[in-house]
Design a protein around this motif. Structure first.
Motif, PDB file in Angstrom:
ATOM      1  N   TYR A  51      70.911   9.984  57.247  1.00  0.00           N
ATOM      2  CA  TYR A  51      71.397  11.254  57.678  1.00  0.00           C
ATOM      3  C   TYR A  51      70.493  12.190  57.104  1.00  0.00           C
ATOM      4  N   TYR A  52      69.918  12.297  55.740  1.00  0.00           N
ATOM      5  CA  TYR A  52      69.048  12.978  55.017  1.00  0.00           C
ATOM      6  C   TYR A  52      67.713  13.120  55.573  1.00  0.00           C
ATOM      7  N   GLY A  53      67.269  12.159  56.480  1.00  0.00           N
ATOM      8  CA  GLY A  53      65.992  12.261  56.790  1.00  0.00           C
ATOM      9  C   GLY A  53      64.803  11.481  55.708  1.00  0.00           C
ATOM     10  N   PHE A  54      65.351  10.811  54.836  1.00  0.00           N
ATOM     11  CA  PHE A  54      64.455  10.306  53.723  1.00  0.00           C
ATOM     12  C   PHE A  54      63.954   8.895  54.482  1.00  0.00           C
ATOM     13  N   ASP A  55      64.304   8.469  55.286  1.00  0.00           N
ATOM     14  CA  ASP A  55      63.644   7.284  55.933  1.00  0.00           C
ATOM     15  C   ASP A  55      62.357   7.567  56.527  1.00  0.00           C
ATOM     16  N   LYS A  56      62.159   8.977  56.711  1.00  0.00           N
ATOM     17  CA  LYS A  56      60.676   9.438  57.382  1.00  0.00           C
ATOM     18  C   LYS A  56      59.614   9.467  56.219  1.00  0.00           C
ATOM     19  N   PRO A  57      58.390   9.000  56.792  1.00  0.00           N
ATOM     20  CA  PRO A  57      57.199   9.131  55.882  1.00  0.00           C
ATOM     21  C   PRO A  57      57.196  10.091  54.985  1.00  0.00           C
ATOM     22  N   LEU A  58      56.554  10.014  53.864  1.00  0.00           N
ATOM     23  CA  LEU A  58      56.786  11.393  52.822  1.00  0.00           C
ATOM     24  C   LEU A  58      56.018  12.539  53.370  1.00  0.00           C
ATOM     25  N   HIS A  59      54.799  12.197  54.371  1.00  0.00           N
ATOM     26  CA  HIS A  59      53.975  13.612  54.531  1.00  0.00           C
ATOM     27  C   HIS A  59      54.897  14.262  55.509  1.00  0.00           C
ATOM     28  N   ILE A  60      55.514  13.442  56.444  1.00  0.00           N
ATOM     29  CA  ILE A  60      56.546  14.216  57.482  1.00  0.00           C
ATOM     30  C   ILE A  60      57.593  15.136  56.810  1.00  0.00           C
ATOM     31  N   GLN A  61      58.268  14.485  55.839  1.00  0.00           N
ATOM     32  CA  GLN A  61      59.366  14.967  55.051  1.00  0.00           C
ATOM     33  C   GLN A  61      58.579  16.283  54.374  1.00  0.00           C
ATOM     34  N   TYR A  62      57.200  16.154  53.954  1.00  0.00           N
ATOM     35  CA  TYR A  62      56.829  17.482  53.370  1.00  0.00           C
ATOM     36  C   TYR A  62      56.422  18.709  54.405  1.00  0.00           C
ATOM     37  N   ILE A  63      56.057  17.927  55.352  1.00  0.00           N
ATOM     38  CA  ILE A  63      55.537  19.218  56.548  1.00  0.00           C
ATOM     39  C   ILE A  63      56.960  19.754  57.011  1.00  0.00           C
ATOM     40  N   ARG A  64      58.151  18.825  57.246  1.00  0.00           N
ATOM     41  CA  ARG A  64      59.409  19.622  57.465  1.00  0.00           C
ATOM     42  C   ARG A  64      59.936  20.399  56.242  1.00  0.00           C
ATOM     43  N   TYR A  65      59.744  20.062  55.126  1.00  0.00           N
ATOM     44  CA  TYR A  65      60.093  20.967  54.229  1.00  0.00           C
ATOM     45  C   TYR A  65      59.445  22.376  54.027  1.00  0.00           C
ATOM     46  N   ILE A  66      58.044  22.222  54.077  1.00  0.00           N
ATOM     47  CA  ILE A  66      57.203  23.505  54.129  1.00  0.00           C
ATOM     48  C   ILE A  66      57.657  24.287  55.387  1.00  0.00           C
ATOM     49  N   SER A  67      58.014  23.673  56.588  1.00  0.00           N
ATOM     50  CA  SER A  67      58.073  24.637  57.609  1.00  0.00           C
ATOM     51  C   SER A  67      59.246  25.317  57.589  1.00  0.00           C
ATOM     52  N   ASN A  68      60.383  24.697  57.012  1.00  0.00           N
ATOM     53  CA  ASN A  68      61.836  25.118  56.951  1.00  0.00           C
ATOM     54  C   ASN A  68      61.662  26.187  55.791  1.00  0.00           C
ATOM     55  N   LEU A  69      60.736  26.029  54.822  1.00  0.00           N
ATOM     56  CA  LEU A  69      60.520  26.919  53.736  1.00  0.00           C
ATOM     57  C   LEU A  69      60.100  28.215  54.134  1.00  0.00           C
ATOM     58  N   LEU A  70      59.049  28.159  55.091  1.00  0.00           N
ATOM     59  CA  LEU A  70      58.507  29.332  55.716  1.00  0.00           C
ATOM     60  C   LEU A  70      59.584  30.128  56.517  1.00  0.00           C
ATOM     61  N   LYS A  71      60.684  29.539  56.883  1.00  0.00           N
ATOM     62  CA  LYS A  71      61.643  30.221  57.473  1.00  0.00           C
ATOM     63  C   LYS A  71      62.790  30.786  56.603  1.00  0.00           C
ATOM     64  N   GLY A  72      62.558  30.505  55.233  1.00  0.00           N
ATOM     65  CA  GLY A  72      63.262  30.921  54.253  1.00  0.00           C
ATOM     66  C   GLY A  72      64.474  30.043  54.056  1.00  0.00           C
ATOM     67  N   ASP A  73      64.628  28.722  54.677  1.00  0.00           N
ATOM     68  CA  ASP A  73      65.416  27.546  54.320  1.00  0.00           C
ATOM     69  C   ASP A  73      65.089  26.600  53.472  1.00  0.00           C
ATOM     70  N   LEU A  74      66.082  26.753  52.370  1.00  0.00           N
ATOM     71  CA  LEU A  74      65.907  25.722  51.289  1.00  0.00           C
ATOM     72  C   LEU A  74      66.431  24.391  51.390  1.00  0.00           C
ATOM     73  N   GLY A  75      67.158  24.451  52.555  1.00  0.00           N
ATOM     74  CA  GLY A  75      67.771  23.077  52.815  1.00  0.00           C
ATOM     75  C   GLY A  75      68.985  22.736  52.385  1.00  0.00           C
ATOM     76  N   TYR A  76      69.824  21.876  52.556  1.00  0.00           N
ATOM     77  CA  TYR A  76      71.292  21.330  52.077  1.00  0.00           C
ATOM     78  C   TYR A  76      70.884  20.821  50.987  1.00  0.00           C
ATOM     79  N   SER A  77      71.780  21.099  49.985  1.00  0.00           N
ATOM     80  CA  SER A  77      71.833  20.189  48.380  1.00  0.00           C
ATOM     81  C   SER A  77      72.520  19.042  48.833  1.00  0.00           C
ATOM     82  N   LEU A  78      72.005  17.978  47.988  1.00  0.00           N
ATOM     83  CA  LEU A  78      72.498  16.600  48.369  1.00  0.00           C
ATOM     84  C   LEU A  78      73.817  16.425  47.623  1.00  0.00           C
TER      85      LEU A  78
END
Lengths: 306, 552
Positions: A51-78
């Protein structure tokens, strides 16, 4: 000037990126994972990881996080499952900042006054009293002074409410408790600085001009002595504004202080990252603006900084 | 330097100002007006120790959500003080084989005025089991036909799940096997109804704030100031509203137990948990109250640990069990608040008619240490292990990193040293890391605990079956597995209870568990507070029928 600003901006952005990257990978090294609980079974945990996408490889998660961050989105709290880290910060930071600003103002006024009184009455009872207050202030931790204040002013004297943050009366005790350490710091610095200044030539000159002692103290001694105090106010302000775990905890203030610590305890990755980004950007942005203003005021910096 | 600092301060204040700008300019006027009205209203005030992480019924897991959910939602049934009463369902029938339940719903309304229907329940239960919901408590729905299969992805068609709305007012639930506690389980938060259109309209934001939920319980959540306060108000549409005496319930969030205590002393709260250091004093004043919170703590042995064969030895485990002085332990670590666990099953859980412990009284371990018996078991163990010297036996106790966990481990260490001459070392790690080490079976002995998920001994007993999701001890016993399997499938509830009792005795005799204590909590209340129920399972406190007559 534009080039100077650009230069500073690039450095700030790189600093921010390095910070985010280091924390992103470091937080994953903490033992355990966010979905560990006493009740959860492996299959159910798998559902949550997916559900939270932690099954994806770490570098994919990293890229996703950075691209969200650039939009100012810090993501949902777990942990606070349907609230974003942005929402948590937006809601909690104003309380921390409110308390912090009060504490800075209070600490500055009281600290400077105490320092002046001490210096003008050097080695007399008033000096000892002021410095005693300062030493107590710096050595008594918040988790002692907080409950003590509550006991005296709320339970015994019934003057103030014990805790929470609902109006001016509620702010008095936490402001005092939070500013105590800074009061001590400022008072001692102010005293030392006053004593230093008193031996300067311009004080002698002032004396020989025939100025009254009051005039000397107000016009020359204090104005010059206050400079080093203002220097430390920078870091003091930053510390007080971004929230303090202990004081907010004791006085049940819904500020930002606890989220970092709870985030790490709960392995709430997005919360830990979000807080890091927020604190980091807060300071980086402040420094950036200071650098710019500084450059405007003092051309030597601008030219030398190339 | 001066300029730089000045500029820095001004900037920080400015930045802070921007962030603060959008915040609330507190509603002082409305607040004082509210306060005046409150004088006429009946208001109950108590503190909780942390923000409610999530009020989405199908995703909520923590005790605060369960407690609030009990007041603002209502399931098919309502459990009050351990007994099942009709809730949204007015009446229901159970089939001959005890596997099919048919519920008939009463006329009831959501807080938006629309009717609560059987479809809302069907949707909620399927939502709980949908793997995409990623609900941590989905296992509560595994009793339902195809519930587990759907949740774990073995089937993908939700229509195969054994829950169906026959019409607006009739809901049918089919179970895999007869489940004695199924009715009371239906009061659990996971089974609270939700309205499909509303959930879908809200999307990710469902249940994030007070206005992003629909309510059908005795109260509605009026305000949810995150990290600060929750305010509940009596629901004027609730079917049984005449039984509800409180007009408002105000629940400030106060992390520090000592702060909450001071607020209580100052008259700002109506009841409160007593901080450990005050228990003695309040007890002497005759004002202290105690209740079981359901949690049980025990030593859990890893019987498959390489190089430490004594951990697999029954007699060694019993030697440890008899060497513990549970009474002294509770005095030293818990300030005397809690009960020695002389058996495994929590004494309050329901048996066939009465409490399980009343129907099947039993005491395996004594309250005080029994060094003679402990020595006897140790000698047997040494013989079986071909060891001559008990000091050869070494193991590590895994525990949390709190100061109380440290004290707890040190007391156990001391008792084992004194009564058995065995050296136990201590390993303290953060909570999540302890769970991880347990999952990987990477420990010798762990100080662990469990709280009940439903009111039946099975919630404790089925943990230790072979291949059980929480059984990381490596212990496997055919006889035990069969007893549990029988108890889980039979429709004869007397025989079922007999089997569970046999299983409990077997577990204590041969199993990997040495019980230490059943946790109790100390609390106190103002005299005017009545009708408050403290529960060891489910919502605690249950305040829906409470009253504060004479408070003002």
């Amino acid at each position: 000037m534009a080039r100077y600003i650009l230069n500073r901006l690039v450095i700030s952005l790189i600093t921010a990126w390095v910070l985010v990257t280091i924390v992103f990978f470091l937080v994953r090294l903490l033992p355990g994972d966010p979905f560990l609980s006493e009740k959860v079974t492996p299959e159910i945990k798998q559902n949550m990881i997916k559900y939270y996408g932690f099954d994806k490889p770490l570098h994919i998660q990293y890229i996703r996080y950075i691209s969200n961050l650039l939009k100012g989105d810090l993501g949902y709290s777990l942990r606070y499952k349907n609230r974003t880290v942005n929402e948590v910060i937006k809601q909690a930071f104003p309380y921390s900042a409110d308390l912090g600003i009060r504490a800075v103002i209070f600490a500055t006024i009281v600290g400077i006054t105490l320092g002046i009184i001490a210096a003008l009455n050097r080695n007399k009872p008033l000096d000892y009293l002021s410095m005693f207050i300062a030493i107590v202030g710096i050595s008594v931790p918040g988790f002692v002074i907080g409950p003590l204040l509550q006991y005296i002013f709320a339970i015994k004297l019934k003057l103030l409410p014990v805790a929470q943050w609902k109006g001016f009366a509620y702010t008095i005790m936490p402001t005092f408790a939070l500013s105590l350490g800074s009061i001590a710091l400022i008072a001692r610095l102010m005293r030392a600085s006053m004593l230093d200044v008193v031996n300067q030539d311009y004080i002698k000159t002032a004396k020989s001009k025939g100025l009254s002692p009051t005039q000397i103290v107000w016009k020359h001694q204090i104005r010059n002595a206050i400079l080093p105090v203002i220097t430390v106010l920078g870091p003091v302000t930053a510390t007080l504004l971004t929230g303090t775990f202990v004081i907010e905890q004791i006085f049940a203030i819904p500020g930002l202080g606890k989220f970092y610590i709870l985030g790490i305890q709960n392995l709430d990755y997005s919360m830990v990252l979000g807080m890091t980004v927020f604190y980091g950007l807060f300071l980086i942005a402040a420094n950036f603006i200071v650098d710019i203003i500084y450059g405007i005021i003092d051309p030597r910096i601008r030219i030398g900084g190339k | 330097m001066l300029r730089k600092s000045l500029a820095l301060i001004l900037t920080l204040l400015l930045v802070a100002g921007i962030f603060t700008g959008c915040s609330q300019q507190s509603t002082n006027q409305t607040e004082s007006k509210q306060q005046q009205e409150q004088l006429k209203e009946k208001e109950l005030v108590f503190a909780i120790g942390a923000e409610v992480p999530n009020l989405d019924p199908q995703k909520a897991t923590d005790t605060y959500a369960i407690m609030i959910g009990n007041a603002v939602f209502e399931g098919l049934v309502r459990v009050y003080d351990g007994k099942v009463y009709p809730g949204m369902a007015e009446k229901w029938e159970v089939s001959e084989d005890k596997k099919t339940y048919t519920f008939h719903l009463r006329d009831a309304k959501w807080s938006d005025g629309s009717p609560v229907t059987a479809y809302d329940f069907e949707y909620a239960i399927k939502r709980l089991l949908d793997p995409k919901t990623a609900s941590e408590y989905a296992f509560q729905g595994y009793y339902i036909v195809n519930g587990e299969e759907y949740n774990t992805g073995k089937i993908t068609d939700p229509n195969q799940v054994g829950v169906k709305a026959i019409d607006e007012k009739t809901l049918e639930i089919k179970l895999n096997v007869p489940v004695k506690y199924f009715e009371s389980l239906l009061s659990f938060i996971s089974f609270m109804p939700v309205k499909k259109e509303f959930v879908e309209k809200m999307g990710e934001k469902f249940a994030a704030d007070a206005d992003k939920l629909l309510y059908n319980g005795p109260f509605i959540l009026k305000e949810w100031k995150h990290e600060q306060e929750l305010i509940l108000e009596k629901n004027p549409n609730y079917w049984n509203k005449d039984a509800i005496k409180l007009d408002r319930v105000r629940i400030p969030i106060v992390q520090e137990v000592n702060t909450a205590w001071q607020m209580y002393e100052n008259g700002e709260l109506d009841f409160v948990g007593i901080p450990p250091e005050f228990v003695e004093q309040v007890k002497n004043e005759g004002k202290a109250l105690f209740y079981y919170d359901g949690a049980e703590f025990y030593l859990q042995f890893n019987v498959k640990k390489d190089g430490k064969p004594w951990l697999a030895n029954e007699n060694f485990r019993k030697a440890v069990g008899f060497a513990l002085d549970r009474e002294d332990y509770i005095k030293a670590v818990l300030g005397g608040v809690s009960d020695p666990a002389t058996r495994y099953v929590l004494p309050l859980l329901s048996g066939v008619e009465k409490k399980f412990a009343e129907e099947y009284p039993y005491e395996f371990y004594p309250k005080k240490a029994d060094p003679a018996k402990a020595k006897e078991y140790l000698d047997k163990a040494l013989k079986e292990l071909n060891l001559s010297d008990p000091s050869k036996i070494k193991f590590e106790l895994l525990t949390d990193d709190s100061s109380r966990a440290k004290m707890s481990a040190e007391i156990i260490q001391d008792m084992l040293r004194k009564n058995l001459g065995i050296e136990m070392t201590i390993k303290q790690v953060p909570f999540k890391q302890r769970l991880e080490l347990m999952n990987k079976s990477d420990y010798d002995v762990v100080f662990a605990g469990w709280g009940p998920d439903y009111d039946d001994p099975m919630t404790y007993l089925d943990l230790w079956v072979t291949g059980g999701g929480h059984n990381n001890t490596g212990w496997s016993n055919k006889e035990y597995d069969e007893l549990i399997k029988f108890a889980k499938t039979t429709g004869d509830f007397k025989k079922r209870a007999d089997a569970m009792f046999e299983a409990e005795k077997l577990l204590l005799e041969k199993g990997p568990i040495v019980p230490v204590y059943f946790r109790q909590r100390a609390w106190t209340k103002k005299d005017y507070v009545t009708g408050l129920v403290r529960n060891f399972i489910g919502p605690d406190p249950d305040f829906i029928y409470a009253d504060v007559e004479g408070k003002n």
